[in-house]
Design a protein around this motif. Sequence first.
Motif, PDB file in Angstrom:
ATOM      1  N   GLN A  84       4.263  -2.003   0.031  1.00 21.26           N
ATOM      2  CA  GLN A  84       2.948  -1.734   0.609  1.00 21.26           C
ATOM      3  C   GLN A  84       2.935  -2.008   2.103  1.00 21.26           C
ATOM      4  O   GLN A  84       2.311  -1.281   2.880  1.00 21.26           O
ATOM      5  CB  GLN A  84       1.874  -2.573  -0.090  1.00 21.26           C
ATOM      6  CG  GLN A  84       0.452  -2.120   0.208  1.00 21.26           C
ATOM      7  CD  GLN A  84       0.186  -0.693  -0.239  1.00 21.26           C
ATOM      8  OE1 GLN A  84       0.491  -0.311  -1.367  1.00 21.26           O
ATOM      9  NE2 GLN A  84      -0.375   0.113   0.664  1.00 21.26           N
ATOM     10  N   VAL A  85       3.643  -3.070   2.516  1.00 26.09           N
ATOM     11  CA  VAL A  85       3.775  -3.368   3.946  1.00 26.09           C
ATOM     12  C   VAL A  85       4.486  -2.223   4.665  1.00 26.09           C
ATOM     13  O   VAL A  85       4.071  -1.802   5.763  1.00 26.09           O
ATOM     14  CB  VAL A  85       4.543  -4.692   4.158  1.00 26.09           C
ATOM     15  CG1 VAL A  85       4.938  -4.868   5.629  1.00 26.09           C
ATOM     16  CG2 VAL A  85       3.721  -5.876   3.697  1.00 26.09           C
ATOM     17  N   LEU A  86       5.546  -1.702   4.064  1.00 23.81           N
ATOM     18  CA  LEU A  86       6.292  -0.602   4.668  1.00 23.81           C
ATOM     19  C   LEU A  86       5.401   0.631   4.845  1.00 23.81           C
ATOM     20  O   LEU A  86       5.470   1.322   5.870  1.00 23.81           O
ATOM     21  CB  LEU A  86       7.507  -0.249   3.802  1.00 23.81           C
ATOM     22  CG  LEU A  86       8.586  -1.331   3.668  1.00 23.81           C
ATOM     23  CD1 LEU A  86       9.677  -0.875   2.707  1.00 23.81           C
ATOM     24  CD2 LEU A  86       9.182  -1.693   5.021  1.00 23.81           C
ATOM     25  N   LYS A  87       4.560   0.902   3.854  1.00 23.91           N
ATOM     26  CA  LYS A  87       3.656   2.047   3.947  1.00 23.91           C
ATOM     27  C   LYS A  87       2.571   1.826   4.999  1.00 23.91           C
ATOM     28  O   LYS A  87       2.349   2.668   5.872  1.00 23.91           O
ATOM     29  CB  LYS A  87       3.011   2.312   2.584  1.00 23.91           C
ATOM     30  CG  LYS A  87       3.959   2.867   1.541  1.00 23.91           C
ATOM     31  CD  LYS A  87       3.239   3.194   0.250  1.00 23.91           C
ATOM     32  CE  LYS A  87       2.259   4.339   0.419  1.00 23.91           C
ATOM     33  NZ  LYS A  87       1.676   4.778  -0.870  1.00 23.91           N
ATOM     34  N   ASN A  88       1.897   0.683   4.910  1.00 24.65           N
ATOM     35  CA  ASN A  88       0.776   0.435   5.821  1.00 24.65           C
ATOM     36  C   ASN A  88       1.214   0.397   7.276  1.00 24.65           C
ATOM     37  O   ASN A  88       0.518   0.897   8.169  1.00 24.65           O
ATOM     38  CB  ASN A  88       0.086  -0.879   5.461  1.00 24.65           C
ATOM     39  CG  ASN A  88      -0.663  -0.811   4.142  1.00 24.65           C
ATOM     40  OD1 ASN A  88      -0.883   0.264   3.611  1.00 24.65           O
ATOM     41  ND2 ASN A  88      -1.025  -1.961   3.607  1.00 24.65           N
ATOM     42  N   SER A  89       2.379  -0.215   7.531  1.00 25.12           N
ATOM     43  CA  SER A  89       2.832  -0.367   8.909  1.00 25.12           C
ATOM     44  C   SER A  89       3.161   0.971   9.556  1.00 25.12           C
ATOM     45  O   SER A  89       3.175   1.081  10.787  1.00 25.12           O
ATOM     46  CB  SER A  89       4.056  -1.293   8.967  1.00 25.12           C
ATOM     47  OG  SER A  89       5.155  -0.717   8.280  1.00 25.12           O
TER      48      SER A  89
END
Length: 304
Positions: A84-89
């Motif tokens: 999710q961090v990879l997507k949001n960033s």
Amino acid sequence: MKKTILISGGSGMIGLKVAQLLSERGYGIRLLTRKKNIQVPWDQFLWNPEKQYLQAEALDQIFGVIHLAGASIATKRWTVDRKQVLKNSRIQSLRFLVDQVNDLVIKPKVFISSSAIGIYGHRPKETLVESSEPSHQGFLAQLCLEWEAEMVRLHATVRQSIIRIGLVLSIKDGILAQSISPARWGLAPLFGSGDQTYSWIHISDLARIFHHIIKYRDSHGVYNGTAPHPVTQKIFTQSICKTLDRPALPIPAPRWMLQLVLGEFADALYESQMVMPEKLILEGFEFAFPTLGPALISLIRDKL
């Protein structure tokens, strides 16, 4: 007056290289950052996409935007939260930056977003060019699809491009930096058979691709940011050993062990993608490092 380029993710490995090259070519540089670094020689402006904050002065009379922001794909195990961090960033930050540009009265001339060749998925029997259909299977492919979709929202008056970046070769970070330690001991890890194709790019050539697209007004759309001569994973690790004047003892790396350490990201190490930079070649772009041997020499042997 200098043409000013605003770079998000400008304090990262690629961002710093791009900023350095563009600065040398006479462009003004502004970096978007969450925390200022006194060692960086260019103007820095604070932003926080999650909080919808960006210093307004950063957007004043800019010629171009380069979006490179995004959490590192390979440094942490892929958990549900990490993915999710990879997507949001990537996706949220690009959405926010596009919105900011769309709201400008005087808009930049060009906007370039990074993406990745992971969008093509595992394609062992194909030669992939910019017109090849993306994959819809796997986390990386889905991430890239959603990432690139944000560019559709950009105002039509802004020339836009997307660079699908391959395996970036640098001694500071990434796959080459991680491969040097075993290579110094004469070890050449094998992921499976080692016959999967790795599409790579020298970091200096990648920076020059960004400059090429900024400079030439006819450059637009999707580009593959890869060198024209990909190699197998086996040859890749053997070549690093050769550059270091070491033997290349093949060491099979158990897939289950890599999955334990890296999570789902381990699967990407076994994927095969022969990605060709067709559009760059058609536009006359000349690679300084089209083949792996000289690329490795410039990065490794010249630094010893």
